[in-house]
Design a protein around this motif. Structure first.
Motif, PDB file in Angstrom:
ATOM      1  N   ALA A  30      39.279  57.296  35.402  1.00 35.54           N
ATOM      2  CA  ALA A  30      39.599  56.169  34.524  1.00 35.54           C
ATOM      3  C   ALA A  30      40.379  55.112  35.303  1.00 35.54           C
ATOM      4  O   ALA A  30      40.125  53.909  35.157  1.00 35.54           O
ATOM      5  CB  ALA A  30      40.392  56.644  33.314  1.00 35.54           C
ATOM      6  N   ARG A  31      41.309  55.547  36.116  1.00 36.78           N
ATOM      7  CA  ARG A  31      42.104  54.598  36.909  1.00 36.78           C
ATOM      8  C   ARG A  31      41.197  53.824  37.861  1.00 36.78           C
ATOM      9  O   ARG A  31      41.296  52.604  37.993  1.00 36.78           O
ATOM     10  CB  ARG A  31      43.184  55.360  37.680  1.00 36.78           C
ATOM     11  CG  ARG A  31      44.127  54.497  38.444  1.00 36.78           C
ATOM     12  CD  ARG A  31      44.951  53.589  37.574  1.00 36.78           C
ATOM     13  NE  ARG A  31      45.953  54.306  36.802  1.00 36.78           N
ATOM     14  CZ  ARG A  31      46.846  53.706  36.030  1.00 36.78           C
ATOM     15  NH1 ARG A  31      46.884  52.385  35.936  1.00 36.78           N
ATOM     16  NH2 ARG A  31      47.718  54.404  35.346  1.00 36.78           N
ATOM     17  N   HIS A  32      40.286  54.528  38.515  1.00 38.52           N
ATOM     18  CA  HIS A  32      39.339  53.870  39.423  1.00 38.52           C
ATOM     19  C   HIS A  32      38.482  52.862  38.649  1.00 38.52           C
ATOM     20  O   HIS A  32      38.300  51.723  39.084  1.00 38.52           O
ATOM     21  CB  HIS A  32      38.439  54.911  40.107  1.00 38.52           C
ATOM     22  CG  HIS A  32      37.322  54.301  40.871  1.00 38.52           C
ATOM     23  ND1 HIS A  32      37.470  53.847  42.161  1.00 38.52           N
ATOM     24  CD2 HIS A  32      36.035  54.048  40.530  1.00 38.52           C
ATOM     25  CE1 HIS A  32      36.329  53.343  42.583  1.00 38.52           C
ATOM     26  NE2 HIS A  32      35.433  53.453  41.609  1.00 38.52           N
ATOM     27  N   ASN A  33      37.966  53.292  37.492  1.00 46.86           N
ATOM     28  CA  ASN A  33      37.111  52.409  36.702  1.00 46.86           C
ATOM     29  C   ASN A  33      37.860  51.190  36.181  1.00 46.86           C
ATOM     30  O   ASN A  33      37.274  50.113  36.043  1.00 46.86           O
ATOM     31  CB  ASN A  33      36.468  53.175  35.551  1.00 46.86           C
ATOM     32  CG  ASN A  33      35.397  54.134  36.035  1.00 46.86           C
ATOM     33  OD1 ASN A  33      35.040  54.157  37.212  1.00 46.86           O
ATOM     34  ND2 ASN A  33      34.900  54.952  35.135  1.00 46.86           N
ATOM     35  N   LEU A  34      39.153  51.351  35.894  1.00 45.53           N
ATOM     36  CA  LEU A  34      39.949  50.183  35.512  1.00 45.53           C
ATOM     37  C   LEU A  34      40.015  49.182  36.668  1.00 45.53           C
ATOM     38  O   LEU A  34      39.939  47.969  36.453  1.00 45.53           O
ATOM     39  CB  LEU A  34      41.369  50.592  35.115  1.00 45.53           C
ATOM     40  CG  LEU A  34      41.604  50.888  33.654  1.00 45.53           C
ATOM     41  CD1 LEU A  34      43.048  51.309  33.425  1.00 45.53           C
ATOM     42  CD2 LEU A  34      41.261  49.710  32.770  1.00 45.53           C
ATOM     43  N   GLY A  35      40.138  49.707  37.879  1.00 45.35           N
ATOM     44  CA  GLY A  35      40.114  48.830  39.052  1.00 45.35           C
ATOM     45  C   GLY A  35      38.808  48.063  39.135  1.00 45.35           C
ATOM     46  O   GLY A  35      38.796  46.850  39.385  1.00 45.35           O
ATOM     47  N   CYS A  36      37.706  48.757  38.892  1.00 45.50           N
ATOM     48  CA  CYS A  36      36.391  48.101  38.918  1.00 45.50           C
ATOM     49  C   CYS A  36      36.285  47.053  37.814  1.00 45.50           C
ATOM     50  O   CYS A  36      35.737  45.964  38.039  1.00 45.50           O
ATOM     51  CB  CYS A  36      35.285  49.146  38.750  1.00 45.50           C
ATOM     52  SG  CYS A  36      35.169  50.309  40.119  1.00 45.50           S
ATOM     53  N   THR A  37      36.818  47.360  36.632  1.00 45.55           N
ATOM     54  CA  THR A  37      36.806  46.418  35.518  1.00 45.55           C
ATOM     55  C   THR A  37      37.596  45.166  35.875  1.00 45.55           C
ATOM     56  O   THR A  37      37.144  44.036  35.634  1.00 45.55           O
ATOM     57  CB  THR A  37      37.387  47.073  34.249  1.00 45.55           C
ATOM     58  OG1 THR A  37      36.588  48.208  33.908  1.00 45.55           O
ATOM     59  CG2 THR A  37      37.429  46.102  33.088  1.00 45.55           C
ATOM     60  N   GLU A  38      38.764  45.352  36.468  1.00 39.70           N
ATOM     61  CA  GLU A  38      39.588  44.200  36.861  1.00 39.70           C
ATOM     62  C   GLU A  38      38.882  43.365  37.930  1.00 39.70           C
ATOM     63  O   GLU A  38      38.984  42.134  37.920  1.00 39.70           O
ATOM     64  CB  GLU A  38      40.960  44.665  37.352  1.00 39.70           C
ATOM     65  CG  GLU A  38      41.805  45.335  36.283  1.00 39.70           C
ATOM     66  CD  GLU A  38      42.178  44.430  35.122  1.00 39.70           C
ATOM     67  OE1 GLU A  38      42.105  43.195  35.247  1.00 39.70           O
ATOM     68  OE2 GLU A  38      42.554  44.970  34.069  1.00 39.70           O
ATOM     69  N   LEU A  39      38.154  44.015  38.824  1.00 41.41           N
ATOM     70  CA  LEU A  39      37.385  43.264  39.828  1.00 41.41           C
ATOM     71  C   LEU A  39      36.348  42.373  39.147  1.00 41.41           C
ATOM     72  O   LEU A  39      36.183  41.209  39.527  1.00 41.41           O
ATOM     73  CB  LEU A  39      36.661  44.215  40.792  1.00 41.41           C
ATOM     74  CG  LEU A  39      37.447  44.803  41.941  1.00 41.41           C
ATOM     75  CD1 LEU A  39      36.558  45.725  42.769  1.00 41.41           C
ATOM     76  CD2 LEU A  39      38.051  43.728  42.829  1.00 41.41           C
ATOM     77  N   ARG A  40      35.652  42.935  38.148  1.00 37.65           N
ATOM     78  CA  ARG A  40      34.633  42.160  37.426  1.00 37.65           C
ATOM     79  C   ARG A  40      35.235  40.929  36.758  1.00 37.65           C
ATOM     80  O   ARG A  40      34.585  39.901  36.651  1.00 37.65           O
ATOM     81  CB  ARG A  40      33.949  43.026  36.360  1.00 37.65           C
ATOM     82  CG  ARG A  40      32.819  43.855  36.856  1.00 37.65           C
ATOM     83  CD  ARG A  40      31.870  44.355  35.775  1.00 37.65           C
ATOM     84  NE  ARG A  40      32.402  44.520  34.452  1.00 37.65           N
ATOM     85  CZ  ARG A  40      32.944  45.631  33.965  1.00 37.65           C
ATOM     86  NH1 ARG A  40      33.051  46.690  34.731  1.00 37.65           N
ATOM     87  NH2 ARG A  40      33.382  45.688  32.718  1.00 37.65           N
ATOM     88  N   PHE A  41      36.474  41.047  36.301  1.00 40.30           N
ATOM     89  CA  PHE A  41      37.141  39.920  35.645  1.00 40.30           C
ATOM     90  C   PHE A  41      37.831  38.996  36.650  1.00 40.30           C
ATOM     91  O   PHE A  41      38.459  38.015  36.254  1.00 40.30           O
ATOM     92  CB  PHE A  41      38.157  40.410  34.611  1.00 40.30           C
ATOM     93  CG  PHE A  41      37.541  41.088  33.417  1.00 40.30           C
ATOM     94  CD1 PHE A  41      36.436  40.539  32.776  1.00 40.30           C
ATOM     95  CD2 PHE A  41      38.060  42.264  32.923  1.00 40.30           C
ATOM     96  CE1 PHE A  41      35.867  41.146  31.669  1.00 40.30           C
ATOM     97  CE2 PHE A  41      37.502  42.893  31.818  1.00 40.30           C
ATOM     98  CZ  PHE A  41      36.391  42.323  31.195  1.00 40.30           C
ATOM     99  N   GLY A  42      37.751  39.329  37.935  1.00 38.71           N
ATOM    100  CA  GLY A  42      38.341  38.480  38.962  1.00 38.71           C
ATOM    101  C   GLY A  42      39.840  38.641  39.140  1.00 38.71           C
ATOM    102  O   GLY A  42      40.484  37.812  39.778  1.00 38.71           O
ATOM    103  N   ARG A  43      40.400  39.690  38.570  1.00 38.77           N
ATOM    104  CA  ARG A  43      41.846  39.930  38.689  1.00 38.77           C
ATOM    105  C   ARG A  43      42.079  40.888  39.858  1.00 38.77           C
ATOM    106  O   ARG A  43      42.286  42.092  39.678  1.00 38.77           O
ATOM    107  CB  ARG A  43      42.392  40.476  37.375  1.00 38.77           C
ATOM    108  CG  ARG A  43      42.265  39.477  36.237  1.00 38.77           C
ATOM    109  CD  ARG A  43      42.991  39.904  34.988  1.00 38.77           C
ATOM    110  NE  ARG A  43      42.303  40.967  34.283  1.00 38.77           N
ATOM    111  CZ  ARG A  43      41.612  40.810  33.153  1.00 38.77           C
ATOM    112  NH1 ARG A  43      41.498  39.607  32.607  1.00 38.77           N
ATOM    113  NH2 ARG A  43      41.039  41.834  32.565  1.00 38.77           N
ATOM    114  N   MET A  44      42.038  40.323  41.049  1.00 35.50           N
ATOM    115  CA  MET A  44      42.073  41.115  42.277  1.00 35.50           C
ATOM    116  C   MET A  44      43.384  41.883  42.454  1.00 35.50           C
ATOM    117  O   MET A  44      43.371  43.037  42.879  1.00 35.50           O
ATOM    118  CB  MET A  44      41.837  40.223  43.504  1.00 35.50           C
ATOM    119  CG  MET A  44      40.544  39.436  43.455  1.00 35.50           C
ATOM    120  SD  MET A  44      39.135  40.515  43.193  1.00 35.50           S
ATOM    121  CE  MET A  44      37.825  39.345  43.074  1.00 35.50           C
ATOM    122  N   ASP A  45      44.501  41.236  42.157  1.00 40.89           N
ATOM    123  CA  ASP A  45      45.792  41.901  42.355  1.00 40.89           C
ATOM    124  C   ASP A  45      45.953  43.098  41.416  1.00 40.89           C
ATOM    125  O   ASP A  45      46.453  44.145  41.809  1.00 40.89           O
ATOM    126  CB  ASP A  45      46.939  40.904  42.165  1.00 40.89           C
ATOM    127  CG  ASP A  45      46.959  39.845  43.258  1.00 40.89           C
ATOM    128  OD1 ASP A  45      46.361  40.080  44.329  1.00 40.89           O
ATOM    129  OD2 ASP A  45      47.572  38.787  43.039  1.00 40.89           O
TER     130      ASP A  45
END
Length: 149
Positions: A60-75
């Protein structure tokens, strides 16, 4: 649940998630994300993904990272990948490396994540676990031989 019985699966996962089961939250997030048995709903998917990640679910933590990448929230994505890498998630290392190269992760944070990942992997090593892995490999080889006939 029977294979493909999404309605029953959803009901059980919803009950378990209401009781705080992080695995159930993760399963609900994947169901809402893919639309398996429920209408696709990204907001509900992320809601359950966050609960699972807060509860320590590594994927889930990894997938949240992927979700944030899709939204452009790199940090924010970097923070999720750092946490999951420190928990021993191999899949988080590559996007973390890419974020480091792009300047979204400091050298110190990247190095700390790598050290944390290695420490997590090392912590799972034990003579008993190695013996169990050896037993499993031997068993699978015997089964493979037996199934040839």
């Amino acid at each position: 649940c029977h294979e493909g019985d999404y309605k029953t699966g959803f009901e059980y996962f919803a009950r378990s998630a209401a009781l705080g089961n992080v695995h159930a939250h993760y399963q609900l997030s994947t169901m809402y994300y893919s639309g398996d048995g429920v209408e696709k709903d990204e907001k509900k998917s992320v809601y359950h993904l966050r609960h699972a990640a807060i509860g320590g679910h590594i994927h889930a933590r990894h997938n949240l990272g992927c979700t944030e990448l899709r939204f452009g929230r790199m940090d924010t994505a970097a923070k999720h990948f750092i946490i999951s890498a420190k928990l021993g998630d191999d899949k988080s290392l590559m996007p973390l490396k890419d974020l480091y190269k792009a300047g979204h992760v400091s050298k110190d944070d990247f190095a700390a994540a790598l050290r944390g990942h290695q420490a997590s992997v090392d912590a799972t090593k034990s003579p008993q676990r190695e013996k169990a892995d050896e037993f499993r490999r031997d068993y699978l080889q015997r089964e493979q031989w037996w199934n040839m006939y």
